[in-house]
Design an enzyme around this catalytic site. Sequence first.
Site, PDB file in Angstrom:
ATOM      1  N   GLN A   1       5.970   6.177  15.478  1.00  0.00           N
ATOM      2  CA  GLN A   1       4.715   5.758  14.830  1.00  0.00           C
ATOM      3  C   GLN A   1       3.751   5.166  15.846  1.00  0.00           C
ATOM      4  O   GLN A   1       2.547   5.220  15.667  1.00  0.00           O
ATOM      5  CB  GLN A   1       4.968   4.614  13.834  1.00  0.00           C
ATOM      6  CG  GLN A   1       5.603   4.930  12.515  1.00  0.00           C
ATOM      7  CD  GLN A   1       5.939   3.588  11.839  1.00  0.00           C
ATOM      8  OE1 GLN A   1       6.866   2.900  12.257  1.00  0.00           O
ATOM      9  NE2 GLN A   1       5.184   3.218  10.825  1.00  0.00           N
TER      10      GLN A   1
ATOM     11  N   TYR B   1     -12.212  -5.104  10.417  1.00  0.00           N
ATOM     12  CA  TYR B   1     -11.508  -4.758  11.662  1.00  0.00           C
ATOM     13  C   TYR B   1     -11.513  -5.950  12.610  1.00  0.00           C
ATOM     14  O   TYR B   1     -12.514  -6.187  13.312  1.00  0.00           O
ATOM     15  CB  TYR B   1     -12.198  -3.526  12.310  1.00  0.00           C
ATOM     16  CG  TYR B   1     -12.203  -2.370  11.343  1.00  0.00           C
ATOM     17  CD1 TYR B   1     -11.191  -1.422  11.368  1.00  0.00           C
ATOM     18  CD2 TYR B   1     -13.167  -2.284  10.332  1.00  0.00           C
ATOM     19  CE1 TYR B   1     -11.139  -0.401  10.430  1.00  0.00           C
ATOM     20  CE2 TYR B   1     -13.130  -1.273   9.388  1.00  0.00           C
ATOM     21  CZ  TYR B   1     -12.112  -0.337   9.435  1.00  0.00           C
ATOM     22  OH  TYR B   1     -12.057   0.656   8.490  1.00  0.00           O
TER      23      TYR B   1
ATOM     24  N   HIS C   1      -8.205   3.331  -3.775  1.00  0.00           N
ATOM     25  CA  HIS C   1      -9.151   3.531  -2.668  1.00  0.00           C
ATOM     26  C   HIS C   1     -10.085   4.693  -3.029  1.00  0.00           C
ATOM     27  O   HIS C   1      -9.698   5.608  -3.762  1.00  0.00           O
ATOM     28  CB  HIS C   1      -8.407   3.896  -1.374  1.00  0.00           C
ATOM     29  CG  HIS C   1      -7.526   2.802  -0.859  1.00  0.00           C
ATOM     30  ND1 HIS C   1      -7.077   2.764   0.448  1.00  0.00           N
ATOM     31  CD2 HIS C   1      -6.992   1.715  -1.459  1.00  0.00           C
ATOM     32  CE1 HIS C   1      -6.318   1.693   0.625  1.00  0.00           C
ATOM     33  NE2 HIS C   1      -6.238   1.045  -0.523  1.00  0.00           N
TER      34      HIS C   1
ATOM     35  N   TYR D   1      -6.731   7.161  -0.524  1.00  0.00           N
ATOM     36  CA  TYR D   1      -7.520   8.307  -0.997  1.00  0.00           C
ATOM     37  C   TYR D   1      -7.768   9.206   0.196  1.00  0.00           C
ATOM     38  O   TYR D   1      -8.229   8.737   1.236  1.00  0.00           O
ATOM     39  CB  TYR D   1      -8.837   7.755  -1.547  1.00  0.00           C
ATOM     40  CG  TYR D   1      -9.778   8.735  -2.194  1.00  0.00           C
ATOM     41  CD1 TYR D   1      -9.821   8.861  -3.574  1.00  0.00           C
ATOM     42  CD2 TYR D   1     -10.651   9.505  -1.430  1.00  0.00           C
ATOM     43  CE1 TYR D   1     -10.714   9.729  -4.182  1.00  0.00           C
ATOM     44  CE2 TYR D   1     -11.544  10.376  -2.033  1.00  0.00           C
ATOM     45  CZ  TYR D   1     -11.569  10.478  -3.406  1.00  0.00           C
ATOM     46  OH  TYR D   1     -12.456  11.335  -4.008  1.00  0.00           O
TER      47      TYR D   1
ATOM     48  N   GLN E   1      -7.737  -4.170   8.916  1.00  0.00           N
ATOM     49  CA  GLN E   1      -6.959  -3.184   9.665  1.00  0.00           C
ATOM     50  C   GLN E   1      -5.729  -3.906  10.202  1.00  0.00           C
ATOM     51  O   GLN E   1      -5.738  -5.127  10.383  1.00  0.00           O
ATOM     52  CB  GLN E   1      -7.836  -2.657  10.819  1.00  0.00           C
ATOM     53  CG  GLN E   1      -7.199  -1.674  11.757  1.00  0.00           C
ATOM     54  CD  GLN E   1      -6.780  -0.405  11.061  1.00  0.00           C
ATOM     55  OE1 GLN E   1      -5.789  -0.430  10.321  1.00  0.00           O
ATOM     56  NE2 GLN E   1      -7.502   0.676  11.275  1.00  0.00           N
TER      57      GLN E   1
ATOM     58  N   GLU F   1       0.827  -1.218   0.000  1.00  0.00           N
ATOM     59  CA  GLU F   1       0.000   0.000   0.000  1.00  0.00           C
ATOM     60  C   GLU F   1       0.859   1.265   0.000  1.00  0.00           C
ATOM     61  O   GLU F   1       1.853   1.352   0.717  1.00  0.00           O
ATOM     62  CB  GLU F   1      -0.911   0.002   1.235  1.00  0.00           C
ATOM     63  CG  GLU F   1      -1.811   1.216   1.294  1.00  0.00           C
ATOM     64  CD  GLU F   1      -2.911   1.059   2.334  1.00  0.00           C
ATOM     65  OE1 GLU F   1      -3.634   0.045   2.300  1.00  0.00           O
ATOM     66  OE2 GLU F   1      -3.031   1.953   3.178  1.00  0.00           O
TER      67      GLU F   1
ATOM     68  N   GLY G   1     -14.025   6.280   4.982  1.00  0.00           N
ATOM     69  CA  GLY G   1     -13.024   7.335   5.156  1.00  0.00           C
ATOM     70  C   GLY G   1     -12.858   7.692   6.609  1.00  0.00           C
ATOM     71  O   GLY G   1     -13.760   7.491   7.427  1.00  0.00           O
TER      72      GLY G   1
ATOM     73  N   ALA H   1      -9.689  11.404   2.540  1.00  0.00           N
ATOM     74  CA  ALA H   1     -11.121  11.629   2.764  1.00  0.00           C
ATOM     75  C   ALA H   1     -11.443  13.093   2.507  1.00  0.00           C
ATOM     76  O   ALA H   1     -10.612  13.967   2.721  1.00  0.00           O
ATOM     77  CB  ALA H   1     -11.497  11.244   4.187  1.00  0.00           C
TER      78      ALA H   1
HETATM   79  P1  FAD Z   1     -17.952   1.360   7.148  1.00  0.00           P
HETATM   80  O1  FAD Z   1     -17.910  -0.010   6.619  1.00  0.00           O
HETATM   81  O2  FAD Z   1     -18.918   2.324   6.546  1.00  0.00           O
HETATM   82  O3  FAD Z   1     -18.177   1.285   8.734  1.00  0.00           O
HETATM   83  C1  FAD Z   1     -18.008   2.440   9.551  1.00  0.00           C
HETATM   84  C2  FAD Z   1     -18.718   2.232  10.892  1.00  0.00           C
HETATM   85  O4  FAD Z   1     -20.143   2.227  10.673  1.00  0.00           O
HETATM   86  C3  FAD Z   1     -18.416   0.893  11.581  1.00  0.00           C
HETATM   87  O5  FAD Z   1     -18.431   1.127  12.977  1.00  0.00           O
HETATM   88  C4  FAD Z   1     -19.589  -0.007  11.167  1.00  0.00           C
HETATM   89  O6  FAD Z   1     -19.846  -1.018  12.129  1.00  0.00           O
HETATM   90  C5  FAD Z   1     -20.724   0.999  11.095  1.00  0.00           C
HETATM   91  N1  FAD Z   1     -21.741   0.667  10.095  1.00  0.00           N
HETATM   92  C6  FAD Z   1     -21.526   0.186   8.842  1.00  0.00           C
HETATM   93  N2  FAD Z   1     -22.703   0.039   8.199  1.00  0.00           N
HETATM   94  C7  FAD Z   1     -23.678   0.454   9.053  1.00  0.00           C
HETATM   95  C8  FAD Z   1     -25.085   0.566   8.967  1.00  0.00           C
HETATM   96  N3  FAD Z   1     -25.746   0.208   7.858  1.00  0.00           N
HETATM   97  N4  FAD Z   1     -25.772   1.058  10.047  1.00  0.00           N
HETATM   98  C9  FAD Z   1     -25.116   1.422  11.181  1.00  0.00           C
HETATM   99  N5  FAD Z   1     -23.765   1.326  11.308  1.00  0.00           N
HETATM  100  C10 FAD Z   1     -23.058   0.862  10.258  1.00  0.00           C
HETATM  101  N6  FAD Z   1      -9.371   6.027   5.181  1.00  0.00           N
HETATM  102  C11 FAD Z   1      -9.230   7.007   4.264  1.00  0.00           C
HETATM  103  O7  FAD Z   1      -9.643   8.140   4.504  1.00  0.00           O
HETATM  104  N7  FAD Z   1      -8.596   6.755   3.060  1.00  0.00           N
HETATM  105  C12 FAD Z   1      -8.118   5.529   2.732  1.00  0.00           C
HETATM  106  O8  FAD Z   1      -7.589   5.340   1.645  1.00  0.00           O
HETATM  107  C13 FAD Z   1      -8.268   4.466   3.683  1.00  0.00           C
HETATM  108  N8  FAD Z   1      -7.839   3.200   3.416  1.00  0.00           N
HETATM  109  C14 FAD Z   1      -8.066   2.188   4.319  1.00  0.00           C
HETATM  110  C15 FAD Z   1      -7.674   0.874   4.006  1.00  0.00           C
HETATM  111  C16 FAD Z   1      -7.896  -0.169   4.905  1.00  0.00           C
HETATM  112  C17 FAD Z   1      -7.499  -1.576   4.536  1.00  0.00           C
HETATM  113  C18 FAD Z   1      -8.504   0.103   6.161  1.00  0.00           C
HETATM  114  C19 FAD Z   1      -8.727  -0.996   7.157  1.00  0.00           C
HETATM  115  C20 FAD Z   1      -8.896   1.397   6.485  1.00  0.00           C
HETATM  116  C21 FAD Z   1      -8.694   2.448   5.570  1.00  0.00           C
HETATM  117  N9  FAD Z   1      -9.100   3.747   5.841  1.00  0.00           N
HETATM  118  C22 FAD Z   1      -8.921   4.762   4.920  1.00  0.00           C
HETATM  119  C23 FAD Z   1      -9.709   4.083   7.134  1.00  0.00           C
HETATM  120  C24 FAD Z   1     -11.261   3.901   7.108  1.00  0.00           C
HETATM  121  O9  FAD Z   1     -11.825   4.810   6.199  1.00  0.00           O
HETATM  122  C25 FAD Z   1     -11.765   4.168   8.519  1.00  0.00           C
HETATM  123  O10 FAD Z   1     -11.344   3.132   9.370  1.00  0.00           O
HETATM  124  C26 FAD Z   1     -13.240   4.437   8.695  1.00  0.00           C
HETATM  125  O11 FAD Z   1     -13.440   4.852  10.043  1.00  0.00           O
HETATM  126  C27 FAD Z   1     -14.172   3.240   8.428  1.00  0.00           C
HETATM  127  O12 FAD Z   1     -14.212   2.925   7.120  1.00  0.00           O
HETATM  128  P2  FAD Z   1     -15.054   1.639   6.588  1.00  0.00           P
HETATM  129  O13 FAD Z   1     -15.013   1.699   5.127  1.00  0.00           O
HETATM  130  O14 FAD Z   1     -14.626   0.421   7.273  1.00  0.00           O
HETATM  131  O15 FAD Z   1     -16.534   2.082   7.093  1.00  0.00           O
END
Ligand code: FAD
Length: 287
Positions: free
Chosen positions: A211, A144, A77, A49, A175, A17, A108, A51
Amino acid sequence: MKISNILKSREITVSCELFPPKEGAVLGNVQKVVKEIARLNPSFMSITYGAGGAGSHNTTQIAHEIQNINGITALAHLTCIGSKKDDIIRTLKELKDKNIENILALRGDLPQNKPLLHGDYKYASELTEEIHKNGDFCVGGACYPEGHPESANLQKDIEYLKVKVESGCSFLTTQMFFDNNILYNFMFRLLKNGVDVPVIAGIMPITNAKQVERIFKLSGTALPPRFKAIVDRFADNPDAMKQAGIAYATEQIIDLIANGINHMHIYTMNKPDIAKNIMGNLSEIFK
Ligand code: FAD
């Protein structure tokens, strides 16, 4: 090539990555990093990407560099936060024009010390649906092993993860975690809850004691005593810390592969030497 097909066709995969330069910054340094990591021939390379749209153009541009200039499959992303439908559709078109067919759909990171810009998508599952409406993309999502920090508990998080997979994710990337038992437990729970897409283990080589605090605050990841002892012992010796961090990540990967987890994603943080060291340590295993 679609990542779902890469995961099906190769027994063991390793991906790396990178993050793009900030909007307005020159691409030069990151182009160099892309070239150096591409020489290691990973199964694919992903590009983060910012946010809120910051750096989104650079994400597409670096994905193009990875795939069309250096010949490695790219995973771009894409995030919901602050994104309007028009922005997303425009970015998807740019990706399609550059033949990028793999997207990691994310909510994000929430902005720190800044107001939250409201976009048209709340959760990554909504973005995943939008991506599928706009092209023949292979979409992945984040997961996660210790539960997302905002979720009430791991079970609830897995239930929402299932919704995300059903919205069209064909693989998941975890994660970072530092205790493999946490991942084994998570894999068991995923299967029990009917989540059976391939899971790619996210490995973060900690090579710098500074870090540590930031990463653990951001991710909520548990710090195992064995790892804490390494940081305590080598924090003041950067070269020793780097060597120990690479050795720890290497051992984590060996244990995962020995126990049947075959897909690895290394958070290389734009440091080709770290990717090179880990992949060199595992050259016979990644053959
Ligand atoms: P979601 O899947 O939308 O979940 C977010 C929260 O909402 C969780 O607590 C989930 O349980 C809850 N939830 C989901 N669906 C629902 C629903 N229907 N109703 C109620 N609650 C719900 N961030 C960036 O800004 N840019 C990046 O490029 C980036 N790359 C990443 C790559 C990886 C491999 C990982 C693990 C994380 C990355 N992140 C990045 C961080 C990520 O955007 C954050 O961890 C963010 O807080 C959650 O993203 P998600 O897509 O898992 O969210």
